[in-house]
Write an enzyme that holds these catalytic residues in place. Sequence first.
Site, PDB file in Angstrom:
ATOM      1  CG  ASP A 187      -0.229  -0.095   2.537  1.00  0.00           C
ATOM      2  OD1 ASP A 187       0.984  -0.370   2.524  1.00  0.00           O
ATOM      3  OD2 ASP A 187      -0.878   0.089   3.584  1.00  0.00           O
ATOM      4  CD  GLU A 272       8.013  -0.365  12.110  1.00  0.00           C
ATOM      5  OE1 GLU A 272       7.135  -0.098  11.280  1.00  0.00           O
ATOM      6  OE2 GLU A 272       7.791  -0.358  13.351  1.00  0.00           O
TER       7      GLU A 272
END
Length: 342
Positions: A187, A272
């Site tokens: 996306d 992350e």
Amino acid sequence: MKVKLKNVFVIYFLVSVIGLMYALLQLGQPCDCSQHLRSASDLMHGKDKKISQLLSEVKRLQARGKGPELEGQALPVIYAITPTYARLVQKAELVRISQTFLHVKNFHWIVVEDSPVKTQLVSELLAQSGLRFTHLHTETPKEHKLKESDPNWLKPRGVEQRNLALQWLRENRELSEEGVVYFADDDNTYSLRLFDEIRSTKRVSVWPVGLVGGLRFERPLVEKGRVVAFYTAWKPNRPFPMDMAGFAIALQLLLANRKARFDLLAERGYLESSLLQSLVSIEELEPRADNCTKVRRGTGSQDSWVLSMVLGVQCVEWVRAGDQDSWVLSMLLGVGNVKFCL
């Protein structure tokens, strides 16, 4: 008057003897054939020159046809890992980013479906993409899946899929091989300049990302060529307050640290960090995009990087943040197509 046969014979004999003597005398005389030899030599030289020109042209055409391919093969491979799941815009998103990836040399697309099986939609799309790819699948445990009523930030998505891609790399690539691993969600919008810059990653390279975390852009803050902090709104005290689209990792670093992976139980915003903190320190990060000063500009000769498409953003405008120019985008909700506005 009658001619005697004897006289005819004598005349014929004398003429023959004279002709034979003349021929014998000519055998010892030099013959001036230089003009004929020169003409033949020029002809042969011309043919040799033409053949040489044709061979040179053939080599040039072969070099033109094979040169880019050989050049691409010499570059480190970029492995783009894309987790994906079934939804209305899935095919549109995958087709869009695949068109970008087609322009990247020495590129390997690892697509991992959140599904118990490989779906026909993704299988056919990859087969027709023209890209070198690996198609994997694994289903997210039900207790970790988002429900329809849940906000999209409640639980991390694509964790198991990214980890499966890392496992595939560790099982199918050698530590001696050069490459770069990038987590390219379907996306996002990507610039070709991005791939040119990350290909030289030694450990972990970083750069700004537009439209993410409630800001027009997030970026690492760099002093004297080193990352010292981060410009971000969401929990800046995180170990690595970055978006998934804002870093790339050297393949050899991942292969050397076989236990490095994303934590399925990571707190919101810490996904992350769960991977990066086992690979690198902030001081070791490699800033890209002119020391992380370029966020987003137009096209053509200008610089462009990554736009993370944020659901709910409908209109954007030209903005300035110090010396950094930032493009923002207009999104057609429900479709995922975007256009840039001046």
